[in-house]
Design a protein around this motif. Sequence first.
Motif, PDB file in Angstrom:
ATOM      1  N   PRO A  87       0.801  -1.233   0.000  1.00 32.59           N
ATOM      2  CA  PRO A  87       0.000   0.000   0.000  1.00 32.59           C
ATOM      3  C   PRO A  87       0.829   1.275   0.000  1.00 32.59           C
ATOM      4  N   GLN A  88       0.286   2.281  -0.650  1.00 34.67           N
ATOM      5  CA  GLN A  88       0.824   3.634  -0.492  1.00 34.67           C
ATOM      6  C   GLN A  88      -0.240   4.440   0.266  1.00 34.67           C
ATOM      7  N   ARG A  95      -4.591   4.614  -7.873  1.00 38.61           N
ATOM      8  CA  ARG A  95      -4.004   5.828  -8.416  1.00 38.61           C
ATOM      9  C   ARG A  95      -2.548   6.007  -8.024  1.00 38.61           C
ATOM     10  N   CYS A  96      -2.146   5.421  -6.893  1.00 36.31           N
ATOM     11  CA  CYS A  96      -0.745   5.543  -6.492  1.00 36.31           C
ATOM     12  C   CYS A  96       0.157   4.686  -7.389  1.00 36.31           C
ATOM     13  N   GLY A  97      -0.443   3.774  -8.146  1.00 35.46           N
ATOM     14  CA  GLY A  97       0.347   2.929  -9.041  1.00 35.46           C
ATOM     15  C   GLY A  97       1.088   1.823  -8.310  1.00 35.46           C
ATOM     16  N   THR A  98       0.375   1.098  -7.442  1.00 36.16           N
ATOM     17  CA  THR A  98       1.026  -0.003  -6.724  1.00 36.16           C
ATOM     18  C   THR A  98       0.886  -1.336  -7.466  1.00 36.16           C
ATOM     19  N   TYR A  99       0.452  -1.295  -8.728  1.00 36.11           N
ATOM     20  CA  TYR A  99       0.202  -2.531  -9.489  1.00 36.11           C
ATOM     21  C   TYR A  99       1.416  -3.468  -9.529  1.00 36.11           C
ATOM     22  N   TYR A 100       2.600  -2.867  -9.631  1.00 34.98           N
ATOM     23  CA  TYR A 100       3.804  -3.695  -9.752  1.00 34.98           C
ATOM     24  C   TYR A 100       3.983  -4.577  -8.515  1.00 34.98           C
ATOM     25  N   ARG A 101       3.847  -3.951  -7.345  1.00 33.62           N
ATOM     26  CA  ARG A 101       3.978  -4.749  -6.115  1.00 33.62           C
ATOM     27  C   ARG A 101       2.776  -5.666  -5.915  1.00 33.62           C
ATOM     28  N   MET A 102       1.601  -5.215  -6.362  1.00 33.98           N
ATOM     29  CA  MET A 102       0.413  -6.060  -6.220  1.00 33.98           C
ATOM     30  C   MET A 102       0.573  -7.362  -6.988  1.00 33.98           C
ATOM     31  N   ARG A 103       1.110  -7.259  -8.199  1.00 33.03           N
ATOM     32  CA  ARG A 103       1.277  -8.481  -8.997  1.00 33.03           C
ATOM     33  C   ARG A 103       2.169  -9.465  -8.246  1.00 33.03           C
TER      34      ARG A 103
END
Lengths: 155, 723
Positions: free
Chosen positions: A96-97, A133-141
Motif C-alpha cells: 500500500p501507499q 491511483r498511487c500505481g502499486t500494481y507492480y507490487r500487487m502483482r
Amino acid sequence: MKISFSINGKSQVLELDGNTPLLWAIRDVLDLKGTKFGCGKAACGACTIHVDGKAVRSCSFPVKMADGKEITTIEGLSKDGDLHPVQQAWKDEIVPQCGYCQPGFIMATAAMLNEIPNPTDEDIDQNIINICRCGTYYRMRKAIHKAAKLQNLQK
Amino acid sequence: MSDKNKSVQKTSSSRRKFLVRGGLGSIGLLALGSCVFINPLRRSALGLSESLVLPYSGKGTDANLWFEFTEENTLIFHSPKVEMGQGTFTGFAQIIADELDLDMNSIIVQAAATDTGILDRFTTGGSLSIAQLYNPLREMAAMMRQMIVNEASKKLGMAVDQLRTREGFIDHPNGSLSYAEALANVTEWKLPKNVALKPSTALKHIGKPIPRIDLHDKIVGAPIFGLDAEMENMLHATIIRPEHIGSSIKSIDFSEAGQMPGVVRVVEGKGWLGIVAESFSQALAARSKVNIEWDIPKVWTEEDLRAYLKVGEGKQMITQKVGAALEDDDEFVSLSFSSPIGAHAQMEPNGAVAEVKDGKATVILSTQSIGATQHSVAKALGFKTKDVNVIGKYLGGGFGRRLDTSHAAEVALIAREIGRPVKFSFTRKEEFQNDMFRPPTHHIVKGRLNEQGGIANLEHHYASGDVAINSLLMPPAMSKMLGTDVGAMRGANIMYGNIANRRAVQWHKTLPFATSFWRSLGLLANTFAIESFIDELAWNNQIDPIALRLKSLGDDETQTRISKVIKLAAEKSNYTNELIGNRAMGFAASIDVGAPCAQVAELSLTNGIVRVEKVTCVFDCGLAVNPDQVKAQCEGSIIMGISAAMHEKMGLKDGRLFPINYGSYDMALMRHSPKEIDVHLIQGLDRPLPVGEPPLGPIGAAIGNALRRLTGTRFTDLPMKLK
C-alpha cells in the motif's frame, strides 16, 4: 423493506429502502468502514466485497439483492485473528501507499484465488481490474503470486 | 496501529503533554538552470521557486506540541505534515526512533490538528515533507532525548554520564526506568543547548528499508481516512454546483426534492445548493429531483481551448537565457508537442464532516492544507481562526488535488444552518468536473547540432495554464513579482549545461476553469517535449542518444550527478538502439528539485498492441531515509506516468469537463503496468531530496522514444496511442 443477511459470520436484519446500494448499508448502517466509496458506478472496485464468495462491487449492488446472502468484507476476510494469505502477501511485499483502494484489491484477489488458485500474469491482468491511483500494481502483482503460494501451502 | 491509536484515545485525559520549543533548521537545495532577469531580487526568488524547495516554515519560535508521551511509554508525534501515501509518517518515525532512542513500535505518528500541534503553512506537497523536516526533526528528537535524560538524572540523583538510553528506557547502574517514568510530573522544561546529533554510523533506522508503520491499518481496512470519520447525530449532504464552465444558477426549483424521503433541509449557498438528508443515498436521490436553469455565457469547445492556449499567446516570460537565440533564418529543427488536461482522480473523493456549536467549529477531513482549511472555514463562518479546529486524517491520495479543500467551508455553513453535524462527499462525477486540473500544455522545441556532433542550440517554448499562479501557495503579489508560473516552469529549462545556446520561454494564460498542481507540475509535459526532441535529433543524425546527452552535460556537481544517473541507467538496462524482436527501448532523463533521474522504457508491439514491459529507473534521491519507500515512489511515479503518457485525457463536451467517471477517463490498470520495474538508487548527497515527483519526469519521453524505434513514428502529443 426488511432485509436480512449474514455479514462476516454475523446475522443482521436491516430496515431500509431496498434500492440503497449495499455499500452504504455496510459503511453507514453497519459501520464497517473498510469497504470504500470510490466512484458509485462499479468502475473502480474500491467497494469490492464478497457475496456468497463472489467479488461484487457493492456501490452498484442494491441491498435487496443481498437478502439471505452471505457477505464478507475486508473486516471479515481473516479468520481467527490471523491475516488472510492475501493480506499476508500484501504485508510482505509492502504494497500500500495511500491505501484507500487496497481493501478492494485484496477482496478482488481473494475471490480470484478461490476460482484460480495458481493465476498466471494473464489471469491477473484479466481479473484484477480495480484502479489504484498511487500505481502499486507492480507490487500487487508480486503479492498476488505470493498469496497464491501461501494459500496453496495452507491447503 | 489502529488498536494502539484507540487505546491512546481512551487515555487522552491522562496524557501528559510536553511542550517543546525549538529553533527549526531549514534546508536549501541548488536550483537548476540560470534565470536571467533584470531584477536580482526576482532572480533569487525565482531560483528558489524553480526548485520549489522552501524551508520548513512552521511556527518554530512558538511553544508548540511536537512530542507527546503516554503513560504506556508510547510517543505520539504530532506531525506538521499529513500522510497521503508516500510513507512520510514512516520516515518521521525512523528519524525519531534513531535520535530519541525508541522502538519503532512505540511511536505513533498522526497529523497535527490545528489545536494540537504545529502546522507547516506551506501545506503538505511538493514531496517536501521528509526533505524539509529531516534536520529539524532530528534536532528536536535529540533535544527531547536529552531532556528525558536530564529529568531521569534529577529523579535518580545520578549524573547524566551514568545514564544510557535504550529503546524507551534509561539504563542506570541499579536498573532502568522508562521514559514515561522519567517524565512523570514534569511541569517545567529546560531546553538544553547544543544537543549533538548521532553520527551516521550510529543510526539504526534512518537509511533502512523498514516496513511502513501504516501497513497493518491499510491491509485490514482500518477507518483511518477522512471519509471514514463520523460525528454523533450527523446528517449527510450533497452539494449541487455549476457543471458548465463559467456557468451560474439562473433559477432553481427544489420543491419536489424537499419532499423526498429522508430529506431534512435544502440549504442555498452562494452559487451552490446543499441537500441534507438522513443518509447519503437519500441526499443523492433527492438531488436528481432538483430543477435548475443555468446561465451559460459561453459553451467552451476543445477547439476554443487549443486556439486559446498555445506558444505565442498570453504572457511571455524568458525563464532561461544562455548564449544566443535561434534566428528565423537560421537552419534548425523544430517540433511541436502537447499534453492534455489531466485529472487527479485520487481514489478517495473529497469530503468533510463538520460541526458548528457554541461559537466553535470542528471539521474532520483529508486535506493537504489543514491550516488553509481552518482559515477558509473561519472566514466563511465569521469566526476567529482559533475557534475552528481542523483535524486531518490519512489521505486517500492527494497528488495536489487536496491543496484546495474550500468545500469544507460550505459543509461548515450547512452544519451551522442545520444545527447538527453534517458529513459531505463529492460524487465521482463532481470530482471530475470540479478538479483543479493539470493544465494542458503546448510546446515548440527548436535546436541544431554543431560541427562536432554536439548540440549547438536548444530552445524550449512552452505554453501552460495556471499551476502555481492563482493558487493558495502563491499570493498574487508573489506571482506578480516572479512574473512567471514557477509550477509550469518545473522541468522547462534545459538541464544540459554544456549546450552553449539554450533558452526556455514561457507563455502563460489563465484558463476558464481551475487548473493547479498535479504531481510533478510541469515536469511531466516539459520533459516529454525536451527529451523527445533530443532523441529525434540523435535519431535523425545517427548519433547515440546517450552519448549526445553526456556530451551536452558540464562537469560541476549537479551536472556530474545527472551524468551518473544517465550512465548507470544505460548500463543496468543494457540499453540498445536496436530492435530486440518485437521490442525496443527508449531513453530519457530529467532533474527536478535537485534530484536527477534517468529511465529506460522497454516496449513490445504485438498485434497492434503496445505494452510497457520493463522500466529501468536510476534515481539520485540524496540520502534515502527509507530506500524501500523511495523505490515505491519510483514505481508509483512510473505507473502514474505511463497512465498520463498513454491513457489519460480530459476533454470538453457541451461546455463541460468530460469524462465524468473512471473507465471513460482511461487510466493505466494492472494490465498496462510493467511486470518489471528495476529501480537503482544513487545517494549522491548527504541530505534527503524530494522523491515523490522527480521520477515522473523521464517516463513519457522514454516511452515516446521507444515508440519511435518500434513504429517509426515520432509521437508528439499526449496521450500517445497507436492509430
